[in-house]
Design a protein around this motif. Structure first.
Motif, PDB file in Angstrom:
ATOM      1  N   TYR A   1      50.361 -82.500  64.633  1.00 25.20           N
ATOM      2  CA  TYR A   1      50.591 -83.825  64.084  1.00 25.20           C
ATOM      3  C   TYR A   1      51.166 -84.696  65.210  1.00 25.20           C
ATOM      4  N   GLU A   2      51.118 -86.019  65.047  1.00 28.44           N
ATOM      5  CA  GLU A   2      51.671 -86.884  66.079  1.00 28.44           C
ATOM      6  C   GLU A   2      52.045 -88.247  65.516  1.00 28.44           C
TER       7      GLU A   2
ATOM      8  N   THR B   1      54.686 -85.347  69.567  1.00 30.00           N
ATOM      9  CA  THR B   1      53.792 -84.431  68.871  1.00 30.00           C
ATOM     10  C   THR B   1      54.625 -83.457  68.052  1.00 30.00           C
TER      11      THR B   1
ATOM     12  N   GLY C   1      49.786 -85.286  56.712  1.00 28.33           N
ATOM     13  CA  GLY C   1      50.938 -85.816  57.426  1.00 28.33           C
ATOM     14  C   GLY C   1      52.192 -85.032  57.133  1.00 28.33           C
TER      15      GLY C   1
ATOM     16  N   PHE D   1      54.567 -88.272  60.913  1.00 24.28           N
ATOM     17  CA  PHE D   1      53.623 -87.756  61.908  1.00 24.28           C
ATOM     18  C   PHE D   1      52.283 -87.528  61.182  1.00 24.28           C
ATOM     19  N   SER D   2      51.200 -88.060  61.748  1.00 18.99           N
ATOM     20  CA  SER D   2      49.885 -87.915  61.137  1.00 18.99           C
ATOM     21  C   SER D   2      49.154 -86.716  61.735  1.00 18.99           C
ATOM     22  N   ARG D   3      48.414 -85.995  60.885  1.00 15.55           N
ATOM     23  CA  ARG D   3      47.724 -84.782  61.327  1.00 15.55           C
ATOM     24  C   ARG D   3      46.536 -85.143  62.212  1.00 15.55           C
TER      25      ARG D   3
END
Length: 457
Positions: free
Chosen positions: A368-369, A374, A445, A453-455
């Motif tokens: 995720y980031e 990250t 997420g 954080f989005s996958r």
């Protein structure tokens, strides 16, 4: 109550976590109690006392919000008005968000703006103006007013709004409306003010356990509204007492109307699976401790950490400041919990995770980031591990040293089907978060400390 004194506990805890310098203050039974231990720096040691300056990081946001509410009380700002009314030159990557983000969305982190701008915008009076210009490239994580996602950029934008409305620099306004009337004589923004007094430097622990001075010492002036104050434990306790009061200074001068002070403590958005609290008011994080309402805010700088917790119905406050990363975080937590239990008889405990579940683990394993970091999840035997790292390009672009990355953390899922988790070891022990799913039920997420954080895979 324990027979151990606050001084004894603070000294013992600072040695346990190997922290060079700490300062703790408690307001209880209408009196101040202080416990300070250690030194300002391992390289140039000076003893710490209640007037020694620490960087308090995001606790600054409570000052920024209080100024904003003063402007609301004076009829100069409306909470539900779009920010663009006050900063018409504002440009954001998402044009619709630019037109719909309200002042309150910034104050309670529901703007949907990403965490912040990683840039040095100088030390001149145009620092905030330059910061806001760079927000044109900032990602929009979610539509405004749909979820809480902690945003440093949002509070720096409030700082620029304050400048536009008052016609003064942000720092001048805080000084004239808060520092001076409340007698906060050991609270400053400018390096020239700080360096001529006794102040701490941050420390970071290397892989071999040795401590080194944290450089850079603090971020640039454009980040002041979100985290730029250097202050003493005595001033921070006086700040807490102001928020326990009626909005007046000791001189009787009104700093903020009582109804506005009260409004800051009322929930405006709920928080899910967050160690920050159960809800957020106007900058303050709200939670219950053993059935009793509390408000608070933490702060971090490079190798320095602060924690401020207020229990209004008990006329109680505790402040803990420390100058080492990452162990300053659990140190502050232990101090706050000890003070709650020993002065108020309130127990603050972490929930227990469930045993390892292979099927649930496989749903969340991945990378995720967000714009800066990250967030990687994998399994180690029958356990879960997460690693949060600054992106290499962020480190490469920095013109000064950034804080070191933390070692991976063990964590576990919490009971129920809510996709909530808790970190069980390391510097972030006790921090909670949750996973989000799309309409098909796929995890897309993860939240940690209010940040999304989005996958990516």
């Amino acid at each position: 109550m324990s027979q151990i004194t606050l001084t004894d506990f603070v000294e013992s805890a600072s040695k346990k976590f190997n922290i060079p310098g700490v300062a703790v203050g408690v307001w209880v039974d209408n009196k101040e109690i202080y416990a300070c231990h250690g030194v300002t720096s391992v390289d140039n040691p000076l003893p710490i006392d209640q007037d020694t300056l620490f960087l308090v990081g995001s606790i600054t946001k409570t000052f920024t919000a209080t100024i904003l509410m003063r402007l609301v009380a004076e009829g100069k700002v409306e909470l539900n008005a779009p920010v663009s009314r006050y900063i018409p030159e504002l440009q954001l990557k998402n044009k619709q968000a630019r037109d719909t983000i309200t002042v309150q969305n910034l104050l309670n982190h529901t703007s949907g703006l990403d965490w912040g701008v990683i840039a040095d915008t100088g030390e001149g009076d145009d620092a905030l103006q330059n910061y806001v210009t760079k927000m044109a490239d900032l990602e929009q994580l979610a539509p405004p007013n749909t979820r809480v996602s902690y945003s440093q950029a949002g509070f720096n934008l409030i700082g620029r709004l304050i400048e536009k409305v008052t016609g003064q620099t942000f720092e001048q306004t805080v000084k004239s409306l808060i520092f001076e009337p409340l007698g906060l004589s050991h609270s400053f923004f400018a390096r020239d003010d700080i360096m001529t007094r006794r102040f701490t430097v941050g420390h970071n622990r290397g892989e071999d356990g040795t401590l080194s001075i944290a450089r850079l010492w603090r971020r640039s002036r454009g980040d002041n509204p979100g985290g730029g104050i250097a202050s003493s434990v005595a001033d921070q306790l006086r700040w807490a007492r102001f928020h326990l009061g009626d909005g007046n200074a000791e001189s009787g001068a009104q700093v903020l109307p009582a109804n506005m002070l009260h409004q800051m403590k009322e929930p405006t958005a709920t928080l899910r699976a967050s160690n920050l609290g159960d809800a957020i008011g106007i900058s303050w994080f709200l939670r219950e401790v053993d059935g009793v309402r509390a408000i608070g805010h933490g702060g971090s700088a490079n190798g320095q950490f602060g924690e401020l917790l207020i229990v209004p119905e008990r006329n109680f406050a505790v402040v803990s400041l420390s100058n080492t990363g990452p162990d300053g975080i659990p140190f502050n937590q232990e101090v706050v919990r000890w003070a709650l239990e020993n002065y108020l008889g309130l127990s603050d405990r972490d929930p227990e995770p469930i045993p390892f579940n292979t099927a649930r683990a496989q749903e969340i394993v991945g990378k995720y980031e967000n714009d800066v970091m990250t967030f990687t999840i994998d399994t180690i035997g029958e356990g879960l591990r997460l690693e949060v790292l600054l992106k290499p390009e962020i480190r490469a672009a920095a013109d000064k040293e950034l804080p070191p990355d933390h070692a991976p953390f063990d964590f576990g899922l919490l009971p129920g089907d809510k996709d909530e988790y808790i970190i069980t070891g390391g510097a972030f022990k006790g921090q909670r978060g949750f996973f989000t799913r799309d309409q098909n039920g796929t995890v897309v997420g993860v939240d940690l400390a209010g940040r999304l954080f989005s996958r990516i895979h």
